[in-house]
Design an enzyme around this catalytic site. Structure first.
Site, mmCIF file in Angstrom:
data_model
loop_
_atom_site.group_PDB
_atom_site.id
_atom_site.type_symbol
_atom_site.label_atom_id
_atom_site.label_comp_id
_atom_site.label_asym_id
_atom_site.label_seq_id
_atom_site.Cartn_x
_atom_site.Cartn_y
_atom_site.Cartn_z
ATOM 1 N N CYS A 1 14.168 83.946 60.134
ATOM 2 C CA CYS A 1 13.955 82.799 59.254
ATOM 3 C C CYS A 1 12.625 82.978 58.521
ATOM 4 C CB CYS A 1 13.920 81.552 60.135
ATOM 5 S SG CYS A 1 13.257 80.102 59.328
ATOM 6 N N GLU B 1 24.151 64.510 69.755
ATOM 7 C CA GLU B 1 22.958 63.675 69.644
ATOM 8 C C GLU B 1 23.349 62.315 69.063
ATOM 9 O OE1 GLU B 1 18.516 64.501 67.953
ATOM 10 O OE2 GLU B 1 20.109 64.598 66.468
ATOM 11 N N TYR C 1 13.722 56.796 64.301
ATOM 12 C CA TYR C 1 14.964 56.010 64.352
ATOM 13 C C TYR C 1 14.843 54.904 65.416
ATOM 14 C CZ TYR C 1 16.782 59.627 61.278
ATOM 15 O OH TYR C 1 16.977 60.471 60.219
#
Ligand code: ADP
Ligand code: SF4
Length: 672
Positions: free
Chosen positions: A338, A104, A174
């Site tokens: 999780c 990425e 970003y």
């Protein structure tokens, strides 16, 4: 065991442009706190994901130029040949297990403070960086050219490093996301205003990346389906349609990070479905997205309903790197789900490698050589007695059992799980009970572990048990005397029937109102209790010694929702105050700066300060000759659940090693 044939669809290969993923299990890019600073640590961790069956394994965000750094959070980088070498090591290990490797590419723009490089970030405007009093450099024509060259160079390096999937990253506030967002992008030139202008740089970068990649690697893009303020969905849809011909994979998300990275306290599994469900049809391209997917049924449903082609996972792959293999092998009950606590994410921001509450081997693959599934057989097979079955005791028992050690575990209460059992009865913490349930279930499968409930042990009981090695895992008790971070001394006036601790509240006791909850702990406990009492109808004032409510939970993306929830529930919040003590009918608190005293009406006080280790048994036994005694978890050093699990695990992994053997490897440069 064999796989339930219904899940076969999850193991179908998926064509992503010129490459093919071997199955639908896709580890999305996720931060690790490792990045370019800990390449060996990173490679070992990513390899284990591929070994566990993830068909695609991505890097974390990977900086394309030194003017994009978010230190102390460590990102990967593709700045030079050295980076190519280090990341080639990752793609090689991922390929070894038949998986695809993705990268990425990242440029932070105005958000990245560049603490490390000290270079100004290029951005649509000159705006303040996140949490730093300096600004970015507004891009001019030359800067656009420079930025595109940096990106193109990074794409070439990504190919050199052997990546199969290369991202153009336009999300998470970003650079490219800054250009897309009309509220952030205030330019009035060819890069501002209408969508066509705001998306110009994004489209140019996609076209250039496509040209360089040709059919050597797939082009993925991570992009949000709306603008930052959750408007602009139509514009975004139009944009996704426009770029689709050049895109091989859409990795789509929403701008609210506290929903994407949603903690289980606030967000349930599969929460993004309604937001992203249109993308597949709209673009005609494969789609991946996340949703804390741990249930194979949910995964199946998303694929069948045509929402997703690939099951995106960061946290589920961290908590259980072997999740795909377990589904394939029909071992659904072995999946370590999780719990959505976000401790994994917390440590990236703290500048250290990742860890996980559920998976103590996460981040320890290289430095301690731990594997989430395989354990080294123990050198000695003498039996071990564990006193206490909280998270530390349970993980120690399970890990010792897996290593072939006979274990006897004695737990005082009828229920196993210790603090996990108590805490998860509080509102919003229910999913965390998986820490207990997974361990208790796995322990039940091992014949060499015997668990005795309702068996409080005295020192004499322990001596009589005849074990050569005893492990004390008796936990800790919340203090009621004010001792803690903001008070190094005890407060005698708290010795009062109006004083309660979290243990009292968890045991069902309740103060009279008006209630003051004092938070010197700064994580979840005080705010959870304040909310509970407010919802039960008591007037509640929450006082914290820090400047915001539950400040540590900023690291776990829970802070904003916590403080918002307190306000919504009518809880009065007072920050930057310490506890002075009771003075007649009132409770006095002191300003942390001026020392000025404020008196609050108080019928009951809940002190959430610090905890006293329950180490009486340890103290009594530690000097016994002929008995090897160890202590683990909260009775040694009270902490968060992740630390208790880790400490129990570390004991069980290392009890038979010498100090030298048990010393973790350090990843750092040693001068020649
Ligand atoms: P940790 O987080 O370190 O695992 P916990 O407080 O969650 O600690 O768990 C400690 C467990 O130890 C509790 O379930 C408690 O009931 C049990 N325990 C404490 N003292 C004794 C004792 N003397 N004998 C047996 N069990 C004990
Ligand atoms: Fe899940 Fe918590 Fe582990 Fe993160 S730390 S992967 S949220 S269990």
């Amino acid at each position: 065991m064999t796989m339930d044939p219904r899940f076969a669809i999850l193991f179908e290969p998926v064509k992503i442009g010129p490459v093919t993923a071997p199955n639908r299990f896709y580890q999305v890019p996720h931060c690790t706190g490792m990045g370019y600073s800990y390449p060996q640590t990173l490679v070992a961790m990513r390899e284990i994901k591929a070994e566990g069956g993830w068909g695609v394994v991505n890097t974390e965000y990977c900086s394309i130029h030194p003017s994009s750094d978010e230190m102390p959070a460590h990102s990967c980088s593709l700045w030079d040949e050295g980076d190519v070498k280090n990341l080639a090591a990752m793609s090689e290990k991922v390929h070894k297990h038949g998986a695809l490797a993705g990268v990425e590419l990242w440029y932070g723009g105005q958000r990245a403070a560049n603490h490390h490089s000290r270079l100004p970030g290029l951005a649509p405007g000159s705006m303040p960086a996140t949490a730093a009093p300096w600004q970015s450099q507004k891009m001019d024509a030359a800067d656009f050219k420079t930025y595109r060259q940096w990106h193109a160079a990074a794409v070439r390096r990504a190919l050199q490093a052997g990546f199969d999937i290369v991202y153009v990253y336009a999300a998470h506030t970003y650079l490219l996301a800054q250009f897309l967002d009309p509220r952030v992008n205030r330019r009035d030139d060819a890069h501002g205003g209408l969508l066509e202008n705001r998306s110009r740089l994004y489209r140019e970068v996609i076209a250039e990346t496509r040209e360089i990649l040709a059919d050597k690697a797939a082009l993925a893009t991570r992009v949000e389906v709306t603008d930052e303020d959750e408007t602009g969905a139509e514009d975004r849809a139009e944009l996704l349609k426009q770029i689709a011909p050049d895109i091989d994979l859409f990795d789509v998300t929403v701008p609210d990070y506290s929903r994407e990275m949603g903690p289980s306290r606030f967000i349930k599994e599969g929460a993004l479905e309604a937001d992203i469900t249109h993308v597949r049809k709209l673009t005609g391209k494969p789609v991946v997205s996340v949703g804390r997917f741990t249930s194979p049924e949910t995964m199946l449903a998303q694929v069948k309903r045509g929402v997703l082609d690939l099951i995106g996972a960061a946290r589920p792959s961290i908590a259980d790197p072997f999740l795909p293999n377990k589904i394939r092998e029909g071992r659904l009950d072995d999946i370590r789900e999780c719990i959505g606590c976000n401790i994994c994410y917390a440590n990236d921001g703290l500048g250290v490698p990742i860890r996980c509450t559920q998976n103590p081997s996460m981040g320890e693959e290289w430095r301690r050589g731990w594997h989430p599934e395989r354990m080294r057989p123990a050198r000695t097979k003498d039996s071990i007695l564990i006193v206490g079955a909280g998270p530390a005791g349970l993980d120690a028992a399970l890990t010792l059992g897996r290593r072939g050690v006979p274990v006897v575990q004695a737990e005082a209460s009828r229920e196993l799980g210790g603090r996990v059992t108590r805490e998860t009865r509080l509102p919003s913490l229910g999913e965390w009970v998986r820490v207990r349930d997974w361990r208790v279930h796995q322990i039940g499968k091992l014949e060499n572990i015997t668990v005795y409930r309702e068996s409080p042990m005295t020192a004499d009981d322990v001596r009589d048990a005849g074990a050569a090695h005893v492990v004390i895992a008796t936990g800790a008790t919340w203090r009621r005397n004010g001792l803690g971070r903001s008070s190094p001394v005890t407060l005698p006036s708290l010795d009062d029937p109006r004083t309660f601790t979290p243990d009292d509240i968890m045991a069902g006791k309740r103060p009279k109102g008006p209630v003051v909850v004092f938070d010197d702990d700064h994580y979840y406990m005080a705010s959870v209790i304040a909310l509970l009492l407010a919802k039960e109808g008591l007037p509640v004032t929450y006082v914290t010694s820090d400047g915001i409510a539950a400040s540590f939970s900023e690291h776990t993306v829970e802070q904003a929702r916590t403080q918002t929830g307190l306000i919504a529930a009518g809880v009065k919040i007072i920050v930057s105050h310490g506890l002075s003590g009771f003075a007649g009918d009132t409770l006095e608190i002191a300003c942390g700066f001026s020392g000025n005293i404020t008196a609050l009406p108080c019928g009951g006080l809940v002190t959430v300060t610090s905890r006293e280790p329950n180490d009486a048994l340890w103290q009594e036994l530690k000097d016994d000759t002929g008995l090897r005694v160890s202590r683990i978890g909260d009775c040694k050093a009270p902490g968060i659940i992740a630390q208790a699990v880790y400490d129990g695990h570390r004991f069980a992994q290392e009890f038979d090693l010498s100090e030298e053997e048990a010393t973790a490897r350090r990843e750092r440069v040693v001068l020649a």
